[in-house]
Design an enzyme around this catalytic site. Structure first.
Site, mmCIF file in Angstrom:
data_model
loop_
_atom_site.group_PDB
_atom_site.id
_atom_site.type_symbol
_atom_site.label_atom_id
_atom_site.label_comp_id
_atom_site.label_asym_id
_atom_site.label_seq_id
_atom_site.Cartn_x
_atom_site.Cartn_y
_atom_site.Cartn_z
ATOM 1 C CD GLU A 1 29.325 -17.701 -28.631
ATOM 2 O OE1 GLU A 1 30.059 -17.086 -27.842
ATOM 3 O OE2 GLU A 1 29.753 -18.566 -29.411
HETATM 4 N N1 IFG Z 1 32.175 -16.975 -31.065
HETATM 5 C C1 IFG Z 1 32.025 -15.938 -30.032
HETATM 6 C C2 IFG Z 1 33.248 -15.075 -29.759
HETATM 7 C C3 IFG Z 1 34.561 -15.821 -29.927
HETATM 8 C C4 IFG Z 1 34.574 -16.506 -31.278
HETATM 9 C C5 IFG Z 1 35.938 -17.090 -31.572
HETATM 10 C C6 IFG Z 1 30.909 -14.546 -31.726
HETATM 11 C C7 IFG Z 1 29.879 -13.509 -32.050
HETATM 12 C C8 IFG Z 1 33.491 -17.559 -31.281
HETATM 13 N N2 IFG Z 1 30.921 -15.029 -30.445
HETATM 14 O O1 IFG Z 1 31.705 -14.897 -32.584
HETATM 15 O O2 IFG Z 1 33.165 -14.566 -28.424
HETATM 16 O O3 IFG Z 1 34.779 -16.720 -28.873
HETATM 17 O O4 IFG Z 1 36.040 -17.481 -32.931
#
Ligand code: IFG
Length: 520
Positions: A337
């Site tokens: 992200e």
């Molecule tokens: N995606 C984000 C996490 C977390 C997650 C919650 C990944 C690799 C959503 N990154 O999953 O930091 O916020 O379900």
């Protein structure tokens, strides 16, 4: 292995079995294929093979001892088994190295065993667990689950303490079977992490990935950079006091996990998810606005500045100290992200940090986005949203399967579950169980996969009781996906077996969700 002996032509087989049982030999097994009677059991994950032995079950009593080899780690597993058996039974259960004592539970290394393979054989007179050192520990968890749930009690409970006469030959399908605890969004104490490790050990999981840094918190002391924990560890989602592990506390967690043959994989998420680190070191930010403590849960907006040498100097300090504290092979560098860097800057950053990790003697794990960079073939990419994991295969990297719609255990069970999120899916227990990692993702086959992992992100989870509610029974379900051959797995069988674990969780004080899909 006891040899196959055809039954005596003139004396009825049953009489032979009884006679042999009386002198303590397992009766002659029926020649030919495995006995037609399926052994009903409640072991999770389901073993590769389980067969009924002729003769009486094994009964623990005041004479029962544990006999181990004089290999220190096998003796330690023996002590851990004794510590499990003594409170509920009230028996002394001595741990000895003398191999002549009757009524013994014997743990012995099998030098030709590999991986986490073990064999567990129970007759009226003895229990034998043989395998690799880790295999013996896994076999002890199977033995534990062959006993009544009340064996988990810390108080004396009436027996009888009977173990069915079976032979189990077992080993895992995948080498990497793990969970991830996000200790950054909410901080969890050392004792809470140990409680989570106990849960992993019961279900033969062997990796605990600790998400040690994110926008809301930096959770590990780095002695050469004290501001990271001192300033970055002061809060958490919702504004609570946060916290961090001193290096001594982290080492304690590592030791506790190692005794249970669980590898700790520490994650420093970067270049994104770095606000807490930037609060401690604003000079590593590209923007002129000084970063401030953050206690909400949006993602993607923060990043280390990839064009400053001091960024890589800090990362080198962090990785050097973390590598020295982590006996396991892997360090997780995050990589997920990143919405504020260019594609080129992201690639350059990932490749440079990969070199830093390798220079400190470790191998890299990263969320699947790192697949856009040139990876070493020993690097692992963790599939979570399926948009770039296949790119990682170009470098010869292998995958950890954590598809969010199946393995993100921070998702709600149903729309009305109070805890958890919903962005990936609503995930009931059967959803975690009913998939095959080897066929889940186009372009990904069994040979590309090292295993599975169930992340538990803690935006909505402020203590280990809340974590357990989302983890149980879905984590045991995922453990079976990682351990048991696909052909030996069936939801209708698993749901009945896992129902029998509720009393065990009650004795252990483990919170769980009474899914309507399971016949509790
Ligand atoms: N995606 C984000 C996490 C977390 C997650 C919650 C990944 C690799 C959503 N990154 O999953 O930091 O916020 O379900």
């Amino acid at each position: 292995m006891t040899e196959h002996r055809p039954p005596h032509p003139r004396i009825p087989a049953a009489l032979i079995s009884l006679g042999l049982a009386l002198i303590g030999c397992p009766g002659p097994r029926q020649p030919g294929p495995v006995s037609p009677t399926r052994v009903t059991h409640t072991v999770v994950p389901a073993p590769v093979s389980i067969r009924a032995n002729q003769g009486e079950p094994f009964r623990l009593d005041s004479m029962t001892s544990i006999v181990t080899t004089n290999v220190a780690e096998v003796a330690r597993t023996g002590q851990m088994l004794a510590a499990l058996l003594r409170p509920a039974t009230g028996f002394p259960i001595p741990v000895i190295t003398d191999t002549t004592r009757p009524g013994a539970i014997a743990l012995r290394l099998n030098t030709s065993a590999t991986g986490e393979a073990y064999e567990l054989s129970v007759t009226r007179d003895s229990i034998r667990i043989s395998g690799t050192a880790s295999g013996i520990f896994r076999g002890v968890q199977t033995l534990r689950q062959l006993m009544p749930p009340s064996i988990e009690s810390d108080m004396r409970v009436n027996g009888p303490w009977v173990v069915p006469a079976v032979t189990i030959v077992d080993q895992p399908r995948f080498a990497w079977r793990g969970s991830m605890l996000d200790v950054a969004r909410h901080f969890f104490t050392v004792d809470e992490v140990k409680q989570f490790i106990d849960l992993l050990a019961l279900y033969k999981l062997n990796v605990l990935h600790l998400h040690l840094a994110d926008d809301q918190g930096w959770r590990i002391e780095i002695k050469s950079r004290p501001r990271l924990a001192e300033l970055g560890g002061v809060t958490q989602v919702g504004g609570g006091p946060g916290g961090f592990y001193t290096q001594a506390e982290y080492a304690d967690i590592v030791r506790y996990a190692q005794e249970r043959y669980i590898a700790i994989v520490p994650e420093i998420d970067m270049p994104g998810h770095t606000n807490a680190a930037l609060v401690a070191h604003p000079e590593l930010s590209c923007s002129r606005v000084p970063p401030a403590l953050y206690t909400r849960t949006e993602v993607g907006w923060s990043a280390f500045c990839p064009n400053k040498e001091e960024t890589y100097a800090l990362i080198d300090d962090v990785i050097r100290e973390l590598a020295a504290l982590t006996p396991g092979r892997y360090i997780h560098i995050g990589g997920d992200e990143v919405e504020v860097l260019t594609h080129e800057d992201y690639i350059k950053f990932v490749e440079r940090v990969q070199d830093i990790v390798v220079r400190h003697g470790k191998e890299v794990v990263g969320w699947e986005e790192i697949g856009k960079a040139r990876l070493r073939p020993t690097t692992l990419a963790q599939l979570w949203k399926s948009d770039s994991a296949v790119l990682a295969l170009r470098s010869g990297a292998k995958l950890i399967m954590s598809p969010a719609p199946k393995a993100y255990l921070d998702m709600k069970y149903t729309p009305t579950t109070e805890l958890g999120l919903t962005w990936a899916a609503i995930i009931e227990v059967s959803d975690v169980y009913n998939w095959d990692p080897a066929t889940y993702q186009a372009g990904v086959t069994e040979s590309n996969i090292v295993g599975v992992e169930g992340p538990i992100w803690s935006e909505t989870l402020r203590n280990i009781t809340a974590v357990q509610y989302l983890a149980v029974p879905r984590l045991p379900a995922l453990a079976e996906v990682g351990w048991t051959p696909q052909s030996a797995r069936a939801w209708d069988d698993f749901r009945v077996r896992i129902a029998a674990h509720a009393p065990r969780w009650n004795y252990l004080g483990v919170n769980y969700y009474r899914s309507p899909q399971v016949p509790w």
